[in-house]
Design an enzyme around this catalytic site. Structure first.
Site, PDB file in Angstrom:
ATOM      1  N   HIS A 137      -9.615  -1.737  -2.508  1.00 38.02           N
ATOM      2  CA  HIS A 137      -8.567  -1.978  -3.354  1.00 38.02           C
ATOM      3  C   HIS A 137      -8.823  -3.118  -4.574  1.00 38.02           C
ATOM      4  O   HIS A 137      -9.266  -4.012  -4.031  1.00 38.02           O
ATOM      5  CB  HIS A 137      -7.103  -2.540  -2.589  1.00 38.02           C
ATOM      6  CG  HIS A 137      -6.743  -1.413  -1.574  1.00 38.02           C
ATOM      7  ND1 HIS A 137      -5.749  -1.623  -0.658  1.00 38.02           N
ATOM      8  CD2 HIS A 137      -7.170  -0.160  -1.418  1.00 38.02           C
ATOM      9  CE1 HIS A 137      -5.322  -0.511   0.001  1.00 38.02           C
ATOM     10  NE2 HIS A 137      -6.371   0.299  -0.153  1.00 38.02           N
ATOM     11  N   ASP A 161       0.801  -1.382   0.035  1.00 36.13           N
ATOM     12  CA  ASP A 161      -0.075  -0.020   0.092  1.00 36.13           C
ATOM     13  C   ASP A 161       0.873   1.310   0.055  1.00 36.13           C
ATOM     14  O   ASP A 161       0.349   2.319  -0.453  1.00 36.13           O
ATOM     15  CB  ASP A 161      -1.183   0.057   1.288  1.00 36.13           C
ATOM     16  CG  ASP A 161      -2.068  -0.968   0.984  1.00 36.13           C
ATOM     17  OD1 ASP A 161      -2.076  -1.452  -0.018  1.00 36.13           O
ATOM     18  OD2 ASP A 161      -2.840  -1.266   2.064  1.00 36.13           O
ATOM     19  N   ASP A 201      -6.769  -5.002  -5.748  1.00 37.70           N
ATOM     20  CA  ASP A 201      -6.022  -6.517  -5.468  1.00 37.70           C
ATOM     21  C   ASP A 201      -6.877  -7.229  -4.383  1.00 37.70           C
ATOM     22  O   ASP A 201      -6.356  -8.397  -4.249  1.00 37.70           O
ATOM     23  CB  ASP A 201      -4.532  -6.192  -5.049  1.00 37.70           C
ATOM     24  CG  ASP A 201      -4.447  -5.769  -3.527  1.00 37.70           C
ATOM     25  OD1 ASP A 201      -5.391  -5.166  -2.941  1.00 37.70           O
ATOM     26  OD2 ASP A 201      -3.296  -5.643  -2.945  1.00 37.70           O
ATOM     27  N   CYS A 258      -1.009  -7.506   0.127  1.00 36.06           N
ATOM     28  CA  CYS A 258      -0.976  -6.433   0.893  1.00 36.06           C
ATOM     29  C   CYS A 258       0.205  -5.990   1.470  1.00 36.06           C
ATOM     30  O   CYS A 258       0.756  -4.989   1.638  1.00 36.06           O
ATOM     31  CB  CYS A 258      -2.273  -6.189   1.615  1.00 36.06           C
ATOM     32  SG  CYS A 258      -3.994  -6.483   0.705  1.00 36.06           S
TER      33      CYS A 258
END
Length: 694
Positions: A502, A381, A504, A676
């Site tokens: 997000h 991030d 992802d 992450c």
């Protein structure tokens, strides 16, 4: 010069004018009252109106010159005409003068025009002493790593393999390892090694030992380019282009004075005399952005003196154009170089699994310890790895997100260094949300869409749904930066339906051995329910998820299937993913065969935003053919996790190996997963961005 030579000269000049319409034409005035000294730049064409300069009552004229001067009369005089004999003077008679080579001495050439009256009486004579010089400002316009001489395309830019135009890097690395500061923010050149990050520009001159009195060369840039570029010059000169290797061993920082900057838009540069070359080093200061298209023009002008007390006027200008190299992201299909993760007080199991995966497959592992991460474990991030590239230099550049939490100093303090650049975008007047974290920034592998090829892939970001007025969005300053790079045209997906938000969390790309080269993996609640219903029909309804994670976590397949609210929540989630599926198919040119659905369920939290119900297997790390996947702790059948078995079955057909990493307590419970908590620096593309067809 005899008549035959004159005719040959005239024919040569006429052919040259017909063949080269780009010849620089410069107006000059003949003067019968005084002898003139004119500085001529080889390659141009002097153009003087004979009638306007003629004494009153002039009817005829003749022209005489030394051997290295060529001239022509426009309208063209007949070839049989003797230029030494008087010729009729017309209202639009124009004298065209050119010289084919540089002078050895000042005023070593001469041309005269004699005017006659009705009865051939002498009325006056204009005498010009000429000094010819060769001047060219040169760059690597053909992008082969060498600065060629006077490329005709050096002043413009064109994309594509047959395109042209020089390339400039943003000098965003740091030659310092302590007390770091980006080289572009240094007041000057701090290390000679810094020159390799700059583009070479060469001033080539040939002519007499010095210019005639009052003439001078100046280099200049526009106010609009002033914040984007700096130019340094080398005090040393040679008959050939100096190489960086020689400079490393023979030069000092003081040998490279600043020529142009935001404070100095114009400066005189030396004319060296004889046959000489002077190197200039051009430094990019900023990336393309909303207010900067990446194009920079540098001008070189030859100035002529006028009357005392008045400024000089330009008589010749040469220009070169650079395009600043874009920042380029690297997709999962490129070879890994180094993996980055954080160490915290509670992520031992995660670290153990990642070390085994990364180092076991021969990749470098960089662990950011707590003194640096300050408890912030979300390596993905905080930053995104990319690179910049030119024919002469290439290096990685980290893009630092505006989230600015515990890892905020890591990209600058630990990554910035020699041949490792840094860039960030600060959201001064915008609210920074979770969507500004770079788990919300991905890039596809190369794709072709409706006949348009994207050999560097396409950037993917998550934003609010188009109809939402209260949704979160990635800050405009970051979006503007990404769009301005041009070479990886972004795609906006709907990610605000997620609690963290997000992309992802519901998608990733993995390599594939076929012509496509990759598969898109999408989280699919429908696939999850299909798998669980199959287990139930096979008599495994009492099999438990989260076994071993504590009794309060454990739940059976039957309980999940009987939870109507959970089913409704996942129906909503599936509709959100389906929206994005359609966008990705359209924007990446995908068919359903290019997409693999992974069995993943979600649950809704506050504001009806979703998080993964069990560890989100799509949120993986891709290291070549080896995948590091969050261990899902699914129901076991015959001693094996059914979710893991399904994942392996889906990936084995692509020749990919699955390693399941326990991130349950240290990441999943904190609403993140393996991807992450990690980041990967990868090798750049082989494809060169300037060869894109735009």
């Amino acid at each position: 010069m005899d008549v035959a030579q004159k005719k040959m000269s005239t024919t040569f000049l006429q052919k040259r004018m017909r063949l080269d319409s780009s010849v620089y034409r410069r107006t000059f005035r003949l003067d019968t009252e005084r002898t003139q000294s004119v500085l001529f730049v080889v390659g141009e064409l002097l153009e003087g109106n004979l009638n306007k300069s003629a004494p009153p009552n002039s009817k005829f004229f003749s022209v005489k010159c030394t051997s290295n001067v060529q001239f022509n009369i426009n309208p063209h005089m007949p070839q049989e005409t003797d230029p030494l004999s008087p010729m009729p003077l017309h209202e639009n008679s124009v004298l065209l003068i050119t010289m084919g080579q540089a002078s050895q001495f000042e005023n070593d050439s001469k041309l005269s025009v004699k005017y006659y009256g009705e009865n051939n009486e002498d009325l006056g004579k204009a005498v010009i002493h000429l000094t010819a010089v060769e001047i060219s400002l040169d760059v690597d316009a053909d992008r082969d790593g060498h600065v060629e001489r006077n490329n005709p395309n050096k002043g413009s830019w064109a994309w594509g393999p047959n395109g042209h135009g020089a390339i400039l890097l943003v000098n965003c690395d740091s030659e310092r390892t302590y007390g770091k500061i980006m080289d572009s923010e240094e007041k000057g050149i701090s290390r000679i090694s810094d020159l390799k990050d700059m583009s070479i520009m060469v001033l080539r001159t040939k002519g007499p030992a010095k210019l005639p009195q009052g003439y001078k060369l100046t280099m200049h840039i526009s106010q609009g380019n002033a914040e984007s570029v700096r130019v340094f010059r080398s005090r040393s000169t040679s008959g050939k282009n100096n190489t960086l290797t020689k400079l490393f061993y023979s030069a000092f920082v003081s040998d490279f004075p600043l020529v142009l900057s935001s404070e100095v838009l114009s400066q005189e540069v030396p004319y060296l005399g004889g046959i000489a070359e002077m190197n200039f080093y051009v430094e990019g200061l900023r990336f393309p952005d909303k207010d900067f298209d990446g194009l920079i023009i540098i001008n070189l002008s030859l100035l002529e003196p006028t009357s005392p007390g008045f400024p000089e006027t330009p008589i010749f200008t040469d220009k070169v154009m650079f395009r600043v190299a874009p920042w380029i992201m690297t997709p999962n299909t490129l070879k890994p170089i180094e993996v980055f993760i954080c160490s915290t007080s509670d992520n031992y199991q995660f670290l153990k699994g990642m070390r085994k995966l990364v180092q076991g497959n021969g990749y470098k592992l960089k662990v950011c310890h707590e003194y640096m991460n300050r408890g912030d474990r979300w390596m993905q991030d905080e930053l995104e790895f990319g690179y910049i590239d030119s024919p002469h230099q290439q290096f990685p550049v980290v893009l630092d997100s505006p989230r600015d939490k515990g890892l905020m100093d890591f990209p600058y303090n630990d990554l910035l260094g020699p041949d490792f650049g840094y860039v960030t975008r600060m959201a001064w007047n915008e609210v920074v949300s979770s969507l500004d974290s770079f788990g919300n920034l991905e890039v596809s592998p190369p794709v072709s869409v409706n006949g348009k090829h994207y050999p560097l892939g396409r950037i993917i970001i998550g934003v609010a749904f188009p109809t939402s007025v209260q949704g979160r969005n990635m800050t405009k300053v970051v979006q503007d930066f990404l769009w301005a790079q041009k070479v990886q045209e972004p795609i906006a997906l709907f990610s605000d339906w997620l609690y963290v938000g997000h992309v992802d969390e519901f998608m990733t790309f993995v390599p594939a051995p076929d012509q496509k080269g990759f598969r898109l993996l999408l989280a699919s609640p429908d696939s999850g329910y299909k798998l669980f219903r199959g287990l139930q029909r096979q008599g495994h309804g009492q099999a438990k998820l989260f076994e071993g994670q504590g009794e309060h976590e454990e739940i059976t397949v039957n309980e999940i299937l009987n939870d109507e609210k959970l089913q409704e929540e996942n129906n909503y989630v599936q509709s959100c993913i389906d929206w994005n599926r359609d966008v990705l198919k359209r924007e990446l040119g995908l068919d359903d065969d290019d997409i693999i659905d992974l069995p993943i369920l979600f649950k809704l939290l506050e504001e009806n935003r979703a998080v993964a119900y069990y560890p989100d297997m799509v949120n993986m790390i891709v290291l070549g053919k080896n995948l590091g996947i969050p261990k899902p702790f699914g129901p076991k059948v015959n001693g094996r996790c059914a979710l893991e078995a399904e994942m392996c079955s889906l990936m084995e057909g692509l020749g990919l190996s699955c390693t399941f990493i326990d991130d349950f307590a240290s990441y999943h419970k904190l609403l993140g997963e393996v991807h992450c908590g990690s980041n990967v620096r990868r090798q750049p593309f082989d494809f060169k961005w300037w060869n894109l067809e735009m």
